[in-house]
Design a protein around this motif. Sequence first.
Motif, PDB file in Angstrom:
ATOM      1  N   LEU A  18       0.686  -1.297   0.014  1.00 44.43           N
ATOM      2  CA  LEU A  18       0.081  -0.010  -0.028  1.00 44.43           C
ATOM      3  C   LEU A  18       0.879   1.340  -0.006  1.00 44.43           C
ATOM      4  CD1 LEU A  18      -2.968   0.835   0.056  1.00 44.43           C
ATOM      5  CD2 LEU A  18      -2.727   0.950   2.487  1.00 44.43           C
ATOM      6  N   LEU A  38      -1.957 -10.765  -4.185  1.00 46.30           N
ATOM      7  CA  LEU A  38      -3.593 -10.717  -4.043  1.00 46.30           C
ATOM      8  C   LEU A  38      -4.286 -11.845  -4.225  1.00 46.30           C
ATOM      9  CD1 LEU A  38      -4.168  -6.869  -4.692  1.00 46.30           C
ATOM     10  CD2 LEU A  38      -4.045  -7.570  -2.385  1.00 46.30           C
ATOM     11  N   SER A  42      -7.827 -15.163   0.018  1.00 43.90           N
ATOM     12  CA  SER A  42      -8.660 -14.327   0.115  1.00 43.90           C
ATOM     13  C   SER A  42      -8.360 -13.351   1.418  1.00 43.90           C
ATOM     14  CB  SER A  42      -9.995 -14.768   0.348  1.00 43.90           C
ATOM     15  OG  SER A  42      -9.872 -15.899   1.578  1.00 43.90           O
ATOM     16  N   ARG A  45      -6.446 -10.272   0.096  1.00 45.38           N
ATOM     17  CA  ARG A  45      -7.329  -9.326  -0.522  1.00 45.38           C
ATOM     18  C   ARG A  45      -7.934  -8.670   0.628  1.00 45.38           C
ATOM     19  NH1 ARG A  45      -7.459 -13.583  -3.730  1.00 45.38           N
ATOM     20  NH2 ARG A  45      -9.491 -14.592  -2.982  1.00 45.38           N
ATOM     21  N   ARG A  46      -8.338  -9.356   1.810  1.00 50.59           N
ATOM     22  CA  ARG A  46      -9.050  -8.814   2.702  1.00 50.59           C
ATOM     23  C   ARG A  46      -8.262  -8.077   3.729  1.00 50.59           C
ATOM     24  NH1 ARG A  46      -9.478 -10.258   8.074  1.00 50.59           N
ATOM     25  NH2 ARG A  46      -8.712 -12.387   7.569  1.00 50.59           N
ATOM     26  N   PHE A  48      -5.508  -6.317   2.535  1.00 53.62           N
ATOM     27  CA  PHE A  48      -5.104  -5.436   1.958  1.00 53.62           C
ATOM     28  C   PHE A  48      -6.237  -4.234   1.741  1.00 53.62           C
ATOM     29  CE2 PHE A  48      -4.488  -2.690  -2.279  1.00 53.62           C
ATOM     30  CZ  PHE A  48      -3.321  -2.466  -1.901  1.00 53.62           C
ATOM     31  N   HIS A  49      -7.426  -4.738   1.628  1.00 54.57           N
ATOM     32  CA  HIS A  49      -8.408  -3.741   1.396  1.00 54.57           C
ATOM     33  C   HIS A  49      -8.708  -3.150   2.869  1.00 54.57           C
ATOM     34  CE1 HIS A  49     -12.528  -2.226   0.680  1.00 54.57           C
ATOM     35  NE2 HIS A  49     -12.852  -2.789   1.885  1.00 54.57           N
ATOM     36  N   GLU A  50      -8.599  -3.949   4.136  1.00 56.77           N
ATOM     37  CA  GLU A  50      -8.582  -3.339   5.536  1.00 56.77           C
ATOM     38  C   GLU A  50      -7.665  -2.091   5.504  1.00 56.77           C
ATOM     39  OE1 GLU A  50      -8.426  -6.392   8.308  1.00 56.77           O
ATOM     40  OE2 GLU A  50     -10.358  -7.206   7.794  1.00 56.77           O
ATOM     41  N   GLU A  52      -6.160  -0.475   3.083  1.00 56.05           N
ATOM     42  CA  GLU A  52      -6.846   0.795   2.346  1.00 56.05           C
ATOM     43  C   GLU A  52      -7.797   1.624   3.067  1.00 56.05           C
ATOM     44  OE1 GLU A  52      -6.351   0.050  -2.283  1.00 56.05           O
ATOM     45  OE2 GLU A  52      -8.011  -1.151  -1.222  1.00 56.05           O
ATOM     46  N   GLN A  53      -8.611   0.819   3.712  1.00 58.27           N
ATOM     47  CA  GLN A  53      -9.753   1.677   4.402  1.00 58.27           C
ATOM     48  C   GLN A  53      -9.095   2.311   5.733  1.00 58.27           C
ATOM     49  OE1 GLN A  53     -13.006   1.902   3.491  1.00 58.27           O
ATOM     50  NE2 GLN A  53     -11.961   0.873   1.624  1.00 58.27           N
TER      51      GLN A  53
END
Length: 68
Positions: A18, A38, A42, A45-46, A48-50, A52-53
């Motif tokens: 990130l 990624l 899963s 991916r999860r 990485f998304h967390e 980012e958020q």
Amino acid sequence: MDNDSGDDAVWQTALDWLMREHEETLSDVDREALHAWLAVSSLHRRVFHEAEQLWMLTGLIPSGDERN
């Protein structure tokens, strides 16, 4: 994210990707490596998304308008 589950290495890798993604333009090779990482699971991916958020909520990542 609950890092008690032993996923600290995944969390750190997600943060590293990130930071690289937002501090510099990733080369095609680097972008392919990120997508490959990624695609591994899963969990990747999860996490990485967390990450980012979390960064967006704390204001560490500029909005799309600010980056252009």
